[in-house]
Design an enzyme around this catalytic site. Structure first.
Site, PDB file in Angstrom:
ATOM      1  N   HIS A  78      -2.935  -0.905  -3.183  1.00 26.93           N
ATOM      2  CA  HIS A  78      -4.166  -0.165  -2.886  1.00 26.93           C
ATOM      3  C   HIS A  78      -3.953   1.052  -3.899  1.00 26.93           C
ATOM      4  O   HIS A  78      -3.126   1.840  -3.859  1.00 26.93           O
ATOM      5  CB  HIS A  78      -4.314   0.575  -1.629  1.00 26.93           C
ATOM      6  CG  HIS A  78      -4.511  -0.611  -0.808  1.00 26.93           C
ATOM      7  ND1 HIS A  78      -4.513  -0.347   0.727  1.00 26.93           N
ATOM      8  CD2 HIS A  78      -4.868  -1.871  -0.791  1.00 26.93           C
ATOM      9  CE1 HIS A  78      -4.721  -1.462   1.337  1.00 26.93           C
ATOM     10  NE2 HIS A  78      -4.905  -2.281   0.553  1.00 26.93           N
ATOM     11  N   ASP A 136      -4.545  -4.552   6.016  1.00 33.34           N
ATOM     12  CA  ASP A 136      -4.982  -5.530   4.847  1.00 33.34           C
ATOM     13  C   ASP A 136      -3.600  -6.630   4.584  1.00 33.34           C
ATOM     14  O   ASP A 136      -2.631  -6.225   4.888  1.00 33.34           O
ATOM     15  CB  ASP A 136      -4.912  -4.454   3.893  1.00 33.34           C
ATOM     16  CG  ASP A 136      -5.799  -5.264   2.556  1.00 33.34           C
ATOM     17  OD1 ASP A 136      -6.075  -6.638   2.841  1.00 33.34           O
ATOM     18  OD2 ASP A 136      -5.709  -4.851   1.384  1.00 33.34           O
ATOM     19  N   SER A 196       0.987  -1.130   0.082  1.00 29.99           N
ATOM     20  CA  SER A 196      -0.132  -0.070  -0.039  1.00 29.99           C
ATOM     21  C   SER A 196       0.970   1.317   0.051  1.00 29.99           C
ATOM     22  O   SER A 196       1.654   1.488  -0.855  1.00 29.99           O
ATOM     23  CB  SER A 196      -0.894   0.009   1.200  1.00 29.99           C
ATOM     24  OG  SER A 196      -1.706   0.916   1.236  1.00 29.99           O
TER      25      SER A 196
END
Length: 851
Positions: free
Chosen positions: A52, A144, A25
Site C-alpha cells: 500500500h 487486504d 502494508s
C-alpha cells in the site's frame, strides 16, 4: 464447493518461473527485507511485491529492497514479462495483475481508502497460475490479501502468512489466518526457505514418484478411512485425482514425499485430519460468476418459469455446494429482478435452500458480509439496491437475506430437498466420480417438480441422462426437467443404505462397465439369453419393475389409480401372495426359489412355474432380482379320473382356502395403506424439518440483529458516558472559575427561581443547597434593595442591562449587575445577577469628601 477445476501444474512446471506474490502494508518494509535477504540467485522463483503506497508521492521501495537482496529489483511497467530470479515492485496509484505470464498495470477502480491491491494481484495469480500460484501476506493493517489467499488455495496453490507476533502490524496476517486461508505461518525470514523446500519436493514428485507402485493406493484408502472416522463424511466417491492432489498439498506443507509417510503422520497427529478435510472442501465463488449464464437465466429461463407457475407464486430452489453464499445470493437477486417484470412483483416469493458440506463456509454465508471487491462483479445499480455499505465492505440487504436458508448438508448422505422449481449445482459434480454423478442425476430429476430447471457448471453435463433433462441452453448448461419419469428403482436416495451400498466405490471400476442406467437392458438381455427364454421381469429389492422381457400381460396387470410399477401391485391376485413371500426370501438370502404348480384362474389348461433368482454375480445388476414365468400344460385326464378328482375336493376346504385368500388380500391392502401413510408421514416430517430449519435460521438472524443492536447501544452508551465526563469536567472548570473571581453570582431561570449560585453569595443572600428552585422574592438578604425582584423581572422582559450601587444593613456596598442569561444557541433562559464588593471604594470616597 463452487470452484473451477484446478489446473494441472505438471504440464508447464518448467515452462515459466514460479511466481510468488508478496503483499504488505504498514510495517511491511522490514518484513520484505527479511524475506528477500536470503533469496538465492538461481531459485527459479519470481517475486511480485504489492504494498500500500501513497499515490501522491514517488515510491522508494525499489531502491530500499535492492539494498536487502542480491537479485535484481525492478519497478513494473506495462505488459512486462515475468522472468525468474527477479523482484518486481508495483508502482504507486496502480493495480497489478498477472495474465499469461505478463504483468499488467491498471488504474485503481476504487477510491483511496477502499483499494485492495493485494487481493487483486492474488486473485489474478490464482486464475493464471492455478496450482503453481504462491501467495504471502506480511505485516499490515486491515484484511487486504485474505480473499486473494482463499482464491489461491482454492486453485490448489500454496499460501503463507507472517507470524503475527513478528509483525509490526498484525491485522492482515491475523485476518488471513482466521479465515483458514494459510498453509504455513512463520516469521518472514523462514517463509522463503519453506517455499523453496516445498517447490523442490513437488519437482521431485513430478515424474510420478508419488502414487505409482509405492503402496499409495492402500495408503489413500487408509487416509480416507481415517478422514471418515474423524469427520463423519465419506469422500470415497470423489475423483481419485482430486483426492491425491489435495493430499499432496498437505504432504508438501509437511515436507513428506510418500502417501505412506503422510498416513503415519495423520495417525500420529489427528488434528491434521481436520486441516485435510478443510483442504478437500476449499471453494472459490463470486457473485454472478459466468455473467453470460446468469444473463440467459434471468432474461429467458426465469420469465418462462414464472409464466408456467402463474397459479403458484411461491417457488422453491436448492443451491447445492453454495460455499460462502455468493451463488445463492446471486440467484435471489436474479429472481427479484425477474419478478419485478411481472404484473404484481410483490406476490412472487422464492425460498432458497443453500447447502454446503463446509460448516465454516456456511457460517460466513449466514453473516452476508462481503468485501468491497464485490463492486467489480455487479453493476452499481444492483449494488446500491441489494447491498448496504458497512465498514470496509457490504452487507446483503434484508429483502434478499430473508429468501435464503443456509444449512450444512452432505448431498451424498443427507436427504434432499424436494418439490423444487430450481436446482443449482454448479461446479460440484466435477469432483465426483462418474458413478456418483450418474447416481445424483436421477435424484435431481426426482426432487424437481415438472417444468423445473437444473443449472450445472460450465464443465458439467447430464451425460447419459438425456431422457431425464431437456437442454434449454447447452452452452449455458441450463436444463429443463424431462416429462418422462425416472424409474423408482433408479432413484438412489441417500437415506436408503441398501441402495447406497450398490454404488461402485472405486472410480477405476467405472472404466470397465457403463453406468447402470445405460447398461441395464444389455445386461438383462445377456442373462436371459444365457439361462431363460420365457417372459420375465427385472425388479429391485423393493419390487419396483425396472425392465420387462417378453409378454407378461398374462401374469401382470396395471393397478387401478395412480401408475405404480411395483410387482406386488401388478401381479395377478392368484399368484400375488406366493410371489411376494418368495421375493422377500430371495432378497434376504440371495438365492433362487422355484414356485411350481401355481394356477391362474383365467386358464385352467395350464399351471404356472415361477423362478425368482437373485443376481449377485452381475456387478451392474447387483441388488436386482429376475422373475421368470413358465406356462406348464396340464396333461389330459380320463373322464373317470376327472370325476374322482372333482369328488376328492372337500367343499369346506374350498371355503377355507377362499377365506384365507381374502384375509391375505385384506392384509396386503392394509400393508399398502400403511406404506402410503408412512410415506405421507415422512413427507410431513421432512416439511416440518424444513420449517424448523427455517425457524432456526430466523432465530439465528434475530440473534445476530440483537447482537448488532447491543453493540450499537454499547457504543452509544460509551459516547454518552464520555459526554457526561466532559460535562462534569466543564462544570468543575466553571465552578472553579467563578469561585476564583471572588464575585458573588446568582443564576435565575425564566421564572426567577434560583438555578445556581457561587459560595460568595451566601454572605449577601442567605442561601444553601436546598434553596435551588426557590423564588427570588422568598429569599432574605442584607441588601437594602427592595426593587431587586422588580429590576430582575424588567431585565428579563426588556433584555436591558441593569447596574446599581446598593448598600447592605451591615455597612457594605455592592455593585449589583443584572444581565440576561443567553445560551450558546442565543436563547434567553433567565438572568444572571453579580454582586461586586465596592465597600473600600465607598469608604475612600467618604474620607475624601470630608473637609
Amino acid at each position: 464447493m463452487d470452484s473451477p477445476v484446478p489446473n494441472d501444474p505438471r504440464s508447464n512446471e518448467t515452462a515459466t518461473a514460479r511466481i510468488v506474490g508478496l503483499g504488505a502494508s504498514a510495517g511491511g518494509l522490514a518484513a520484505l527485507e527479511q524475506f528477500l535477504a536470503n533469496a538465492p540467485l538461481a531459485s527459479g522463483m519470481a517475486y511480485v511485491v504489492v504494498q500500500h503506497l501513497d499515490p501522491t508521492h514517488k515510491a522508494m521501495l525499489t531502491e530500499l529492497l535492492q539494498r536487502a537482496t542480491a537479485i535484481p529489483v525492478r519497478e513494473v511497467t506495462a505488459s512486462m514479462r515475468v522472468e525468474p530470479d527477479v523482484v518486481y515492485v508495483i508502482p504507486p496509484n496502480t493495480e497489478l495483475t498477472v495474465v499469461d505470464g505478463l504483468l499488467h498495470l491498471a488504474e485503481p477502480t476504487q477510491p483511496r481508502g477502499l483499494r485492495l491491491p493485494i487481493d487483486v494481484l492474488f486473485c489474478s495469480l490464482a486464475r493464471d497460475q492455478g496450482e503453481r500460484a504462491i501467495g504471502v501476506v506480511l505485516s499490515g493493517m486491515g484484511a487486504d490479501g485474505t480473499l486473494g489467499l482463499q482464491a489461491i488455495k482454492g486453485q490448489g496453490g500454496l499460501t503463507l502468512a507472517q507470524e503475527p507476533a513478528s509483525a509490526q502490524f498484525d491485522s492482515m496476517p491475523k485476518s488471513a489466518i482466521a479465515a483458514g486461508a494459510c498453509d504455513i505461518v512463520a516469521p518472514p525470514a523462514e517463509l522463503l526457505q519453506r517455499i523453496l523446500q516445498i517447490a523442490a519436493g513437488r519437482a521431485a514428485a513430478a515424474p510420478g514418484a508419488v502414487g505409482s507402485g509405492d503402496g499409495s493406493e492402500q495408503s489413500l484408502v487408509a487416509i480416507l478411512g481415517l478422514l471418515r472416522e474423524r469427520s463423519k463424511h465419506d469422500l470415497k466417491h470423489y475423483k481419485t485425482s482430486t483426492l491425491k492432489r489435495r493430499i499432496e498439498r498437505r504432504m508438501g506443507v509437511h515436507g513428506l514425499d510418500t502417501f505412506a509417510g503422510y498416513e503415519r503422520f495423520v495417525r500420529e497427529n489427528p488434528l491434521e485430519l481436520d486441516l485435510l478435510f478443510k483442504e478437500m472442501l476449499i471453494g472459490v465463488t463470486s457473485f454472478f460468476r459466468d455473467p453470460a449464464v446468469w444473463q440467459e437465466f434471468k432474461d429467458s429461463v426465469l420469465p418462462t418459469l414464472l409464466t408456467r407457475r402463474a397459479g403458484e407464486t411461491r417457488l422453491r430452489a436448492w443451491v447445492v455446494g453454495c460455499s460462502t453464499g455468493e451463488e445463492a445470493y446471486s440467484l435471489a437477486i436474479a429472481f427479484r429482478e425477474a419478478a419485478d417484470t411481472q404484473p404484481v412483483p410483490d406476490d412472487w416469493t422464492l425460498q432458497i435452500f443453500a447447502t454446503d458440506l463446509n460448516a465454516d463456509a456456511i457460517a460466513v454465508a449466514r453473516i452476508g458480509h462481503f468485501s468491497s471487491k464485490i463492486a467489480e462483479d455487479m453493476a452499481p445499480e444492483r449494488l446500491g439496491r441489494f447491498f448496504n455499505a458497512q465498514g470496509d465492505g457490504y452487507v446483503i440487504g434484508k429483502e434478499i437475506r430473508q429468501m435464503i436458508l443456509f444449512a450444512q448438508h452432505d448431498v451424498i448422505l443427507d436427504p434432499p430437498f424436494t418439490r423444487l422449481d430450481i436446482l443449482s449445482c454448479r461446479n460440484l459434480m466435477i469432483y465426483f466420480n462418474a458413478a456418483l454423478q450418474q447416481r445424483l442425476l436421477p435424484l435431481f430429476h426426482y426432487v424437481l417438480r415438472p417444468g423445473g430447471v437444473l443449472v450445472l457448471g460450465e464443465s458439467e453435463t447430464v451425460g447419459r441422462s438425456l431422457s431425464l433433462f431437456v437442454p434449454l441452453d447447452p452452452k449455458a448448461r441450463l436444463y429443463l426437467r424431462g416429462e418422462g419419469p425416472a424409474g423408482a428403482g433408479l432413484v438412489d436416495f441417500p437415506v436408503n443404505r441398501a441402495l447406497s451400498r450398490r454404488a461402485p466405490t472405486q472410480e477405476s471400476n467405472v472404466s470397465h462397465s457403463l453406468s447402470r442406467l445405460a447398461n441395464l437392458q444389455s445386461q438383462a438381455d445377456q442373462v436371459l439369453l444365457q439361462d431363460f427364454s420365457p417372459p420375465a421381469v427385472l425388479v429391485n429389492e423393493q419390487g419396483d419393475i425396472v425392465y420387462i422381457s417378453g409378454h407378461t400381460g398374462k401374469y401382470l396387470e396395471p393397478a387401478a389409480g395412480r401408475a405404480n410399477w411395483n410387482i406386488h401391485v401388478m401381479a395377478r391376485p392368484a399368484i400375488r401372495t406366493q410371489l411376494a413371500a418368495a421375493l422377500r426370501q430371495v432378497v434376504r438370502e440371495q438365492n433362487t426359489i422355484e414356485l411350481r404348480g401355481l394356477r391362474l384362474q383365467e386358464d385352467a389348461r395350464f399351471t404356472l412355474d415361477v423362478t425368482i433368482r437373485a443376481l449377485p454375480e452381475q456387478q451392474a445388476l447387483e441388488g436386482m432380482v429376475m422373475i421368470v414365468f413358465r406356462d406348464i400344460p396340464v396333461p389330459p385326464r380320463s373322464q373317470a379320473g376327472r370325476r374322482r378328482a372333482a369328488g376328492s375336493v372337500v367343499p369346506a376346504s374350498e371355503d377355507e382356502l377362499a377365506r384365507t385368500r381374502e384375509e391375505i388380500r385384506a392384509l396386503r391392502q392394509e400393508m399398502l395403506a400403511s406404506q402410503e401413510q408412512l410415506q405421507s408421514t415422512n413427507e410431513e416430517l421432512q416439511s416440518t424439518n424444513e420449517e424448523l430449519q427455517s425457524a432456526n435460521e430466523e432465530l439465528t438472524t434475530s440473534k445476530e440483529e440483537s447482537q448488532s443492536m447491543n453493540e450499537e447501544l454499547q457504543t452509544i452508551n460509551a459516547e454518552l458516558r464520555s459526554k457526561l465526563d466532559d460535562l462534569a469536567l466543564a462544570q468543575s472548570d466553571m465552578q472553579n472559575l467563578l469561585n476564583s473571581t471572588d464575585i458573588a453570582t446568582l443564576f435565575l431561570d425564566n421564572a426567577l427561581h434560583v438555578r445556581r449560585f457561587t459560595e460568595h453569595i451566601t454572605r449577601i443572600i442567605h442561601l444553601r443547597e436546598g434553596d435551588i428552585g426557590r423564588p427570588l422574592s422568598d429569599l432574605a438578604s442584607t441588601l437594602i434593595y427592595p426593587q431587586l425582584h422588580a429590576d430582575a423581572k424588567e431585565t428579563l422582559r426588556t433584555l436591558a442591562f441593569s447596574e446599581k450601587q446598593i448598600a447592605t444593613t451591615d455597612g457594605r456596598w455592592f455593585t449589583v449587575r443584572i444581565m440576561p442569561y443567553r445560551t450558546v444557541a442565543n436563547v434567553i433562559r433567565g438572568v444572571v445577577i453579580t454582586f461586586l464588593d465596592i465597600t473600600a471604594a465607598k469608604e475612600l470616597e467618604a474620607r475624601l469628601r470630608k473637609p
